[in-house]
Scaffold this motif. Structure first.
Motif, PDB file in Angstrom:
ATOM      1  N   ASP A  26      33.010 -13.622  39.125  1.00 50.96           N
ATOM      2  CA  ASP A  26      33.471 -12.566  38.238  1.00 50.96           C
ATOM      3  C   ASP A  26      33.997 -13.235  36.972  1.00 50.96           C
ATOM      4  O   ASP A  26      33.932 -14.454  36.811  1.00 50.96           O
ATOM      5  N   ASP A  27      34.528 -12.434  36.041  1.00 46.11           N
ATOM      6  CA  ASP A  27      34.963 -12.990  34.753  1.00 46.11           C
ATOM      7  C   ASP A  27      36.053 -14.039  34.931  1.00 46.11           C
ATOM      8  O   ASP A  27      36.049 -15.085  34.275  1.00 46.11           O
ATOM      9  N   THR A  28      36.989 -13.783  35.851  1.00 45.38           N
ATOM     10  CA  THR A  28      38.121 -14.695  36.035  1.00 45.38           C
ATOM     11  C   THR A  28      37.668 -16.020  36.628  1.00 45.38           C
ATOM     12  O   THR A  28      37.998 -17.097  36.120  1.00 45.38           O
TER      13      THR A  28
ATOM     14  N   LYS B 121      34.444 -22.640  34.247  1.00 48.00           N
ATOM     15  CA  LYS B 121      34.028 -23.191  32.949  1.00 48.00           C
ATOM     16  C   LYS B 121      35.084 -24.142  32.403  1.00 48.00           C
ATOM     17  O   LYS B 121      34.772 -25.217  31.888  1.00 48.00           O
ATOM     18  N   LYS B 122      36.342 -23.750  32.520  1.00 47.78           N
ATOM     19  CA  LYS B 122      37.443 -24.608  32.039  1.00 47.78           C
ATOM     20  C   LYS B 122      37.469 -25.936  32.797  1.00 47.78           C
ATOM     21  O   LYS B 122      37.618 -27.006  32.193  1.00 47.78           O
TER      22      LYS B 122
ATOM     23  N   PHE C 288      28.712 -22.802  38.246  1.00 49.11           N
ATOM     24  CA  PHE C 288      28.710 -21.538  37.497  1.00 49.11           C
ATOM     25  C   PHE C 288      27.538 -21.493  36.511  1.00 49.11           C
ATOM     26  O   PHE C 288      26.907 -20.440  36.324  1.00 49.11           O
ATOM     27  N   PHE C 289      27.243 -22.640  35.861  1.00 43.21           N
ATOM     28  CA  PHE C 289      26.162 -22.669  34.877  1.00 43.21           C
ATOM     29  C   PHE C 289      24.809 -22.548  35.569  1.00 43.21           C
ATOM     30  O   PHE C 289      23.910 -21.838  35.082  1.00 43.21           O
ATOM     31  N   ILE C 290      24.641 -23.226  36.699  1.00 43.36           N
ATOM     32  CA  ILE C 290      23.381 -23.126  37.460  1.00 43.36           C
ATOM     33  C   ILE C 290      23.135 -21.674  37.860  1.00 43.36           C
ATOM     34  O   ILE C 290      22.025 -21.155  37.727  1.00 43.36           O
ATOM     35  N   TYR C 291      24.193 -21.031  38.338  1.00 41.42           N
ATOM     36  CA  TYR C 291      24.071 -19.628  38.761  1.00 41.42           C
ATOM     37  C   TYR C 291      23.684 -18.740  37.569  1.00 41.42           C
ATOM     38  O   TYR C 291      22.780 -17.902  37.667  1.00 41.42           O
TER      39      TYR C 291
END
Length: 846
Positions: free
Chosen positions: A150-152, A158-159, A222-225
Motif C-alpha cells: 500500500d502507499d505507506t 522506497k526510503k 517494491f520496485f520489482i513488484y
C-alpha cells in the motif's frame, strides 16, 4: 600528476561505481584472483605496465576488457595488436575516449548478465541440482510478486532502498544525483522509465536477479513488484492476436550452449527482466560485439510469441522508455520460460561461434511446467527440509555454495512472511535455514550470522527484545571473527543492537553500539575528506529511534549552557519565593494576587522545563554526544503548554482589570469562583492546544540544537502555533490596554466621580505594567519569532534554537524581577519580611 589521476578517477566514477588502483602487477593479480568472485573486471593499464601484466591475466574469465592508457601511442602499437591480445580494446591518450568506450562495453556486459537455466524435456520431477535451481528460480518469482504494497509500506520500502543506495554509491556523485531524482520523482514517469534509464536501477536489479542476491532483492522488492505490475497492465491492452516474433542477441559461454543443445525440446528460463527487439538488425549488433570476446559464443535467439496464451506479461517500450529511440524493444517480466526449438550454426566453421536458437514462449497450460511446479511446491519443500536427499538421485551431493543459495531462499521466504504478518510461518522458514546451516556449513559461516539477524528482526517484531538481543549477540560474535573490521554488516548489527538496548532502557549500551555503527559506517563508505556524506550518514543514523553518537561542539556551547542553567535556576527560585509569599501572607489573598500567583506558577513550570532542557543540553555538549533521553519529547510538549499558560495568565490579569473598570457592578465576574473557572479553562486549553504536535509526531529531536521542538518551516502547524501561543493573547492584552486608555481619556472630558476616575487610572496603570511585561517577554522571544519568519522563505541558521533559547533562558530572571517590581502587594510583603528580619532583636545571655 596526482591531480590528473584524481580527475581521471572522477570521470570514471560517472560510469562505474567501484574503482581500485594498483602500483604493481602482483597486487593487481592478487586482487583479481582472491577478491573478485563473480564480478566483471575492466582493466585500464599503462603501456609499460600493461606489457608485463596483460599476458599473465588475459585468459581469466573474470577479465572483460583491457584499455591501454598512455601518452605515446606509437610505442605500444605492436604488442597490443588484436591478434595477440583479443581483450585489448585499444590504446587511448585521453581519459574521455576511454570513458566513451568503457560505457559501450559495460552496456554489452550488462546485456549479457542474464542467468539462463535449462531443463530437459524428459524431466517431470526434480532429480539433480540443475533441476532444483531451475524450479527455485520460479519459486523466487512467486515469492517476490506475492508481496503487495500500500502507499505507506511502499514509501517505507522506497526510503529503505534509497538509504541503502546512498551508502552504496557514497563516492559516486553522478549516481547520488540520480538517486536524489529517484526519491523525488519515482512515480512520475513510471517504473519502466526508471528501469530503461542507464543508472543504478538497471545494473543493481539485473545483477541481483542474476546472482539471486537476497539482500538486494529484499531492498528492491517494491520496485520489482511495481515494474511487473506496469508490464501486466500494458500487456492487457494488447489487442493484436497475431504471432509476434522478437529477437535477442548476446554472448554466452560454450558450456551454456552445450546444455541448450542437450536439452533441445526442453525448457529454458531467463531469470532477469528480458529485453528483446522486433528488429533483427539490432540483435545482430549485440551478436557482433559478443564475437569479439574469445571465451564466448554469439547466440541469436528467435522467439515466437502468442500474446493470447502467454504465461508472462510483456509490453512494447516505444512510449514508456527513458530513451526516445527504444530499438523497437519488447520487455518481458522476469523468469520468462520458453520451449527450446531448432538450434543451428550460422557459420561453416569446424567450431562455429555464431548460433541461432528458436524459442517458443510457454503458456500457463504447459504440461511439463505444470507438473514441475506442483512437484516443487509439494515434494521439493519436504525434501529440502529433510536434508535435500529424499526423492533425489543418491549420488547427488550439494556444494557449500548450493546450501548458501538454499539458505538465502528460506530467509527470503521468511522475510516475506514477516512482511505479510505471518510470524509463525516466518519463524518456520528461518528455522529451516538455521537447521541447514548448522548441519552442512561451518559454525562461523557468514550466512549463519545473517540468519541470526533475520531471526532477531522477527523477535523484535514480536516485542521479544531479550531474544532479539541474544540473536544479535550471536551474529556479532560470528561477524567479528570472519569479517573485516570495517565491514558494513558489522555496522548494521551494532545498529540493531543499539535499537534493542534503547528499548530495554539501557541507554549507555545503546550509545556504545550506535557509536560503533557510525564509526564503522564512516570507515566503510566514505573518506574523512568527504564531510557531506559523513554528515548524511550521521543524520541517517539518528532516524533509527534517534540513537546517540559523537559530535563536534562549538566553543561557545558550554559557557552559554552554564549561563542558561544559572538564569533558569534563579527564575525558579524567585517564582517559588513569590508563590510562597502570596500563599502565606493573608494580605495577598485577593483576586488580583491569585491571578499573579497563576502567572508565577506558569513561570515556575516554564523555568523548570527550561532548566531541564538546559541541563540535558549541557550534559550532551560536555560529553560531545547527542541522543534524546526518554523525557525529551515530553519536555518539548510541556514547553509549548507552559508558554501558552504564561501568556494567557497575563491576559487574564488584563481581563480582570478591564472588568473592574467597565463592569464594576458585575460582582460575579470579579469573584474568585469565576476567575478560578477562567484559570482552569486556560490550563485545559494550554494542554489541549499543542496536542496536534504530538499526534502528528511533529516534535522531533533536533541534532544540532540538542532540543526537542517542532521544526521551523512554512506549515499549518507552525502558523497554528504562532497564532494560538503568541498572537491571540498578546493582541488581546494590547487591545484591552488601548480600550482602557481611551476610556480614561473620555472620563477626563466628562464630570466623573474622583473615586471612579482614580480607580480607572489605577487599573490603567496596572494594565500598562502588564503590557510592558508582555511586550518585554515578546522582545525576549524576538529571535525565536524572527527564525519562524525566516523559515517561511528559507532554512533558518544551523543553531537557531540554541540562539533563541539563550535569549529566553537568560532573560527569564529579569521577567521575575519585573513581576516583583510591578506587583505592589507582593513587593510590600517581601520588603516587610526583609525589614522585619533586619530589625529583629536577638537576646544575648551574659
Amino acid at each position: 600528476m596526482n591531480n590528473d589521476i584524481q580527475t581521471s578517477i572522477t570521470a570514471l566514477r560517472h560510469i562505474v561505481n567501484t574503482i581500485k588502483t594498483f602500483d604493481t602487477c602482483e597486487s593487481c593479480i592478487d586482487f583479481i584472483n582472491n577478491q573478485v568472485k563473480e564480478e566483471k573486471v575492466f582493466l585500464i593499464v599503462s603501456g609499460s605496465l600493461g606489457q608485463q601484466l596483460v599476458p599473465r591475466i588475459e585468459h581469466d574469465i573474470k577479465l572483460d576488457s583491457i584499455y591501454v592508457f598512455c601518452l605515446k601511442k606509437c610505442n605500444h602499437e605492436q604488442w597490443t595488436s588484436k591478434e595477440q591480445h583479443q581483450k585489448i580494446k585499444g590504446i587511448f591518450i585521453d581519459i574521455q575516449d576511454i570513458c566513451n568506450r568503457l560505457k559501450e562495453d559495460i552496456k554489452q556486459s550488462q546485456h549479457e548478465l542474464t542467468s539462463i537455466q535449462t531443463l530437459s524435456s524428459q524431466t517431470s520431477r526434480i532429480s539433480n541440482y540443475l533441476d532444483a535451481s531451475f524450479m527455485y528460480s520460479q519459486l523466487l518469482k512467486d515469492i517476490i510478486l506475492n508481496i503487495e504494497y500500500d502507499d505507506t509500506t511502499r514509501e517505507q520500502a522506497k526510503k529503505d532502498f534509497i538509504d541503502f543506495c546512498r551508502i552504496y554509491y557514497a563516492e559516486n556523485n553522478a549516481e547520488l544525483c540520480v538517486i536524489e531524482e529517484f526519491e523525488q520523482n519515482y512515480s512520475n514517469p513510471s517504473p519502466i522509465w526508471w528501469y530503461t534509464r542507464e543508472c543504478f536501477i538497471y545494473s543493481m536489479l539485473n545483477r541481483a536477479l542474476c546472482k539471486q542476491d537476497t539482500e538486494i532483492l529484499i531492498k528492491m522488492n517494491f520496485f520489482i513488484y511495481d515494474l511487473h505490475q506496469q508490464l501486466e497492465h500494458l500487456h492487457k491492452t494488447i489487442n493484436n492476436g497475431q504471432i509476434l516474433t522478437v529477437y535477442r542477441g548476446q554472448g554466452i559461454l560454450p558450456t551454456a550452449l552445450d546444455r541448450m543443445i542437450q536439452n533441445q525440446g526442453g525448457l529454458i528460463s531467463f531469470n532477469n527482466f528480458l529485453s528483446t527487439s522486433t528488429s533483427k538488425e539490432v540483435s545482430l549488433c549485440f551478436c557482433q560485439k559478443a564475437l569479439q570476446k574469445p571465451e564466448k559464443v554469439a547466440v541469436l535467439f528467435k522467439m515466437n510469441i502468442d500474446p493470447l496464451i502467454s504465461s508472462v506479461p510483456f509490453a512494447s517500450l516505444d512510449e514508456h522508455s527513458y530513451f526516445q529511440e527504444t530499438e523497437k524493444e519488447i520487455l518481458f517480466s522476469m523468469h520468462t520460460v520458453f520451449r527450446i526449438g531448432e538450434i543451428t550454426p550460422l557459420t561453416d566453421d569446424n567450431k562455429p561461434r555464431f548460433w541461432k536458437i528458436h524459442l517458443t514462449l510457454t503458456n500457463a497450460d504447459d504440461e511439463q511446467l505444470h507438473q514441475l511446479t506442483e512437484h516443487m511446491r509439494i515434494d521439493l519443500s519436504s525434501s529440502l527440509d529433510s536434508g535435500l536427499q529424499i526423492n533425489m538421485d543418491p549420488t547427488w551431493r550439494l556444494s557449500p555454495l548450493d546450501y548458501q543459495l538454499i539458505v538465502d531462499r528460506y530467509n527470503y521466504i521468511g522475510w516475506v512472511q514477516k512482511k505479510q504478518g505471518k510470524l509463525s510461518e516466518a519463524w518456520t522458514s528461518h528455522k529451516r535455514a538455521l537447521r541447514i546451516l548448522r548441519k552442512y556449513l561451518p559454525p562461523t559461516h557468514p550466512r549463519l550470522a545473517m540468519t541470526y539477524n533475520y531471526i532477531s528482526l522477527l523477535y523484535s517484531t514480536m516485542n521479544d527484545n531479550l531474544r532479539a538481543l541474544n540473536c544479535l549477540k550471536k551474529a556479532l560474535r560470528i561477524q567479528e571473527k570472519v569479517l573485516q573490521p570495517n565491514h558494513p554488516h558489522l555496522a548494521e548489527t551494532h545498529f540493531h543492537m543499539s535499537i534493542i538496548f534503547e528499548r530495554l532502557n539501557k541507554i549507555d549500551n545503546a550509545f556504545q553500539h550506535a557509536k560503533k555503527a557510525v564509526d564503522i559506517g564512516c570507515q566503510a563508505f566514505m573518506t574523512l575528506d568527504d564531510p557531506n556524506m559523513k554528515n548524511y550518514f550521521l543524520e541517517e543514523a539518528m532516524t533509527f529511534e534517534n540513537h546517540s553518537t559523537i559530535i563536534n561542539i562549538e566553543s561557545w556551547f558550554i559557557p552559554f549552557d552554564i549561563l542558561m542553567i544559572m538564569c533558569t535556576l534563579l527564575a525558579i527560585v524567585l517564582a517559588l519565593i513569590f508563590l510562597s509569599t502570596i500563599i502565606l501572607d493573608k494580605t495577598c489573598h485577593t483576586v488580583p494576587m491569585m491571578l499573579v500567583a497563576n502567572s508565577c506558577l506558569a513561570e515556575f513550570i516554564f523555568g523548570s522545563d527550561m532548566f531541564g532542557m538546559a541541563l540535558f543540553t549541557f550534559q550532551n555538549d560536555l560529553h560531545q554526544n547527542y541522543y534524546p533521553d526518554s523525557l525529551c519529547i515530553f519536555r518539548g510538549f510541556l514547553g509549548y503548554v507552559v508558554t501558552i499558560l504564561k501568556y494567557y495568565s497575563y491576559l487574564l490579569q488584563a481581563i480582570y482589570r478591564y472588568i473592574t473598570v467597565f463592569y464594576p457592578t458585575r460582582l460575579f465576574w470579579q469573584s474568585i469562583r469565576f476567575q478560578v473557572c477562567l484559570i482552569l479553562a486556560t490550563w485545559i486549553f494550554g494542554f489541549v492546544c499543542p496536542l496536534p504536535y504530538i499526534l502528528n509526531h511533529e516534535i522531533k529531536y533536533n541534532i544540532d540544537n540538542q532540543i526537542c521542538q517542532m521544526p521551523l518551516q512554512l506549515s499549518f502547524l507552525t502558523i497554528y502555533n504562532a497564532l494560538c501561543v503568541y498572537m491571540i493573547p498578546v493582541s488581546l492584552t494590547i487591545l484591552i490596554y488601548f480600550k482602557l486608555v481611551r476610556y480614561v481619556q473620555d472620563m477626563r472630558k466628562h464630570i466623573t466621580s474622583a473615586n471612579i476616575l482614580y480607580r480607572a487610572q489605577n487599573e490603567l496603570k496596572m494594565v500598562r505594567r502588564i503590557v510592558i511585561l508582555v511586550m518585554g517577554i515578546v522582545m525576549i522571544g524576538f529571535p525565536y519569532t524572527l527564525f519562524i519568519f525566516i523559515s517561511f522563505f528559507t532554512t533558518p541558521p544551523k543553531y537557531h534554537f540554541r540562539i533563541a533559547y539563550i535569549f529566553i533562558d537568560t532573560l527569564m530572571a529579569f521577567v521575575m524581577i519585573a513581576i516583583f517590581q510591578f506587583t505592589e502587594p507582593l513587593k510590600m510583603s517581601i520588603m516587610k519580611r526583609i525589614t522585619r528580619q533586619a530589625n529583629a532583636i536577638i537576646p544575648v545571655i551574659t
